[in-house]
Motif scaffolding. Structure first.
Motif, mmCIF file in Angstrom:
data_model
loop_
_atom_site.group_PDB
_atom_site.id
_atom_site.type_symbol
_atom_site.label_atom_id
_atom_site.label_comp_id
_atom_site.label_asym_id
_atom_site.label_seq_id
_atom_site.Cartn_x
_atom_site.Cartn_y
_atom_site.Cartn_z
ATOM 1 N N ILE A 282 0.686 -0.828 -0.211
ATOM 2 C CA ILE A 282 0.066 -0.215 0.685
ATOM 3 C C ILE A 282 0.995 1.201 0.426
ATOM 4 C CG2 ILE A 282 -1.505 1.324 1.481
ATOM 5 C CD1 ILE A 282 -3.232 -1.291 2.321
ATOM 6 N N LYS A 283 2.057 0.835 0.624
ATOM 7 C CA LYS A 283 2.959 2.200 0.620
ATOM 8 C C LYS A 283 3.595 2.596 -0.868
ATOM 9 C CE LYS A 283 7.048 4.295 2.879
ATOM 10 N NZ LYS A 283 8.033 3.404 4.270
ATOM 11 N N ASN A 284 4.023 1.698 -1.119
ATOM 12 C CA ASN A 284 4.577 1.350 -2.641
ATOM 13 C C ASN A 284 3.670 1.564 -3.698
ATOM 14 O OD1 ASN A 284 7.079 1.524 -1.286
ATOM 15 N ND2 ASN A 284 6.736 -1.295 -1.199
ATOM 16 N N ASN A 285 2.476 1.610 -3.760
ATOM 17 C CA ASN A 285 1.230 1.321 -4.907
ATOM 18 C C ASN A 285 0.024 1.357 -4.096
ATOM 19 O OD1 ASN A 285 0.691 1.456 -7.452
ATOM 20 N ND2 ASN A 285 0.013 -1.175 -7.192
ATOM 21 N N PRO A 286 -0.066 2.325 -3.897
ATOM 22 C CA PRO A 286 -1.372 3.302 -3.101
ATOM 23 C C PRO A 286 -3.275 2.921 -3.434
ATOM 24 C CG PRO A 286 0.400 4.987 -3.076
ATOM 25 C CD PRO A 286 0.376 4.239 -4.110
ATOM 26 N N PRO A 287 -2.536 2.965 -5.217
ATOM 27 C CA PRO A 287 -3.970 2.440 -6.016
ATOM 28 C C PRO A 287 -3.697 1.612 -5.092
ATOM 29 C CG PRO A 287 -3.133 2.932 -7.435
ATOM 30 C CD PRO A 287 -1.678 3.906 -6.092
ATOM 31 N N SER A 288 -3.518 -0.171 -4.202
ATOM 32 C CA SER A 288 -4.413 -1.012 -3.518
ATOM 33 C C SER A 288 -4.678 -0.764 -2.557
ATOM 34 C CB SER A 288 -2.682 -1.967 -4.217
ATOM 35 O OG SER A 288 -1.431 -1.473 -2.988
ATOM 36 N N ARG A 289 -4.568 0.040 -2.223
ATOM 37 C CA ARG A 289 -5.189 0.323 -0.707
ATOM 38 C C ARG A 289 -6.999 -0.714 -0.901
ATOM 39 N NH1 ARG A 289 -5.319 4.948 -2.689
ATOM 40 N NH2 ARG A 289 -8.054 6.260 -2.530
ATOM 41 N N SER A 290 -7.445 -0.929 -1.585
ATOM 42 C CA SER A 290 -8.492 -1.246 -1.149
ATOM 43 C C SER A 290 -8.643 -2.861 -1.933
ATOM 44 C CB SER A 290 -9.475 -0.725 -2.131
ATOM 45 O OG SER A 290 -9.588 -0.142 -3.659
ATOM 46 N N ALA A 291 -8.088 -3.131 -2.708
ATOM 47 C CA ALA A 291 -8.377 -4.498 -3.056
ATOM 48 C C ALA A 291 -8.142 -5.938 -2.578
ATOM 49 C CB ALA A 291 -6.546 -4.981 -4.062
ATOM 50 N N LYS A 292 -8.963 -6.597 -2.996
ATOM 51 C CA LYS A 292 -9.191 -7.746 -2.578
ATOM 52 C C LYS A 292 -8.860 -8.650 -3.179
ATOM 53 C CE LYS A 292 -12.770 -6.260 0.828
ATOM 54 N NZ LYS A 292 -13.954 -6.385 1.886
#
Length: 310
Positions: A282-292
């Motif tokens: 999430i830190k390195n790729n913020p758009p991933s934060r909501s991924a499941k």
């Protein structure tokens, strides 16, 4: 087309879970190829697989072809909606694995010029398959208030959906709503002032709901999941990365409804709970934060009938 750095979401988890022990060769479908990040990782790790990469956007296919050129004929590129292509493939072959990454690429937000970002003064298009189907502007300018409320509520779970729909109807009596920024401003001014400066912009879910409606995303996901059962061969796996609760509920429900071991074929659910990105990702790729990520493996009974793997 401007090149945009694409970092595949949950790359490590996809690499470890998509390909089962019994299926480290054969054909894999990357149903939402994008810029080709996941396919690149899979082709690198599994030298005996081939991939069919599908995308509705020819521009994205161009980026993927450039990125994956070194893999030659180990990957075929197909232009079209993934559910339509899966329908065709289901009559032709069976596959070792299917990956669906349901996220919209960074390119679409940053460089497509189609109004995906509420912060850009771009035409309200939002079509992932350029030139095909109705645009977001056409939806906003033609749907009734009740239809807009339904879109916002069903596809975005939008708070103040009725208030926002009323404001859109009022605005369009004298002015077209042509750009993403225009719509964002209408929504911002529609909601009560105390809700305008929260953690996310008040138009975020409105934009989500319009994009889903324009591209018929949830129905396509339903159809693609159903097709996975006719495409996968024994112990073949289906992995889905979703980015909002509506998608995740569909995937969860489908795997659960098809996990009855008394059936001729059933899904063994690999991820009992959805996997989420690590803090480092999430830190390195913020758009991933909501991924499941959810993964399930298809199991056939002894007299189950499948196509020969190709």
């Amino acid at each position: 087309m401007k090149d945009v750095v694409h970092i595949p979401v949950m790359r490590t988890e996809v690499l470890s879970l998509l390909i089962g022990q019994n299926n480290s060769s054969g054909l894999v479908i990357d149903a939402t190829l994008g810029a080709g990040g996941h396919s690149e990782a899979l082709l690198e790790k599994y030298p005996d697989i081939r991939i069919v990469g599908i995308d509705a956007d020819e521009g994205m296919l161009g980026l993927a072809k450039k990125r994956l050129k070194k893999y030659g004929n180990r990957i075929d590129f197909v232009h079209g909606w993934f559910d339509d292509v899966l329908t065709e493939l289901s009559t032709q072959c069976s596959v070792s694995a299917i990956l669906m990454d349901l996220g919209v690429s960074v390119f679409h937000y940053q460089s497509s010029g189609r109004g995906f970002s509420m912060f850009k003064d771009e035409p309200l298009d939002m079509r992932l398959f350029p030139g095909h189907g109705i645009t977001a502007e056409e939806i906003l300018m033609t749907k009734t208030e009740e239809e807009l409320v339904s879109i916002f509520s069903d596809f975005g779970e939008v708070r103040f959906a009725k208030t926002i729909a009323k404001s859109i109807i009022k605005h369009r009596r004298n002015n077209n709503i042509r750009t993403a920024k225009e719509l964002a401003d209408i929504v911002f001014n529609s909601v009560p002032s105390r809700f305008r400066h929260g953690r996310i912009h008040p138009a975020t879910q409105v934009f989500q709901s319009l994009r889903i409606a324009v591209n018929n995303e949830l129905s396509r996901l339903d159809r693609a999941l159903s097709l996975s059962m006719s495409l996968l061969h024994d112990y073949g796996r289906c992995a889905v990365i979703s980015f909002h609760s509506l998608e995740d509920r569909i995937v969860k429900r489908f795997f659960k409804q098809n996990s009855n071991k008394d059936n001729d074929m059933y899904f063994n659910i690999i991820t009992k709970k959805p996997l989420v990105p690590t803090e480092d990702e999430i830190k390195n790729n913020p758009p991933s934060r909501s991924a499941k990520l959810r993964v399930a493996e298809l199991v056939l009974c002894k007299d189950g009938v499948k196509h020969e793997n190709v």
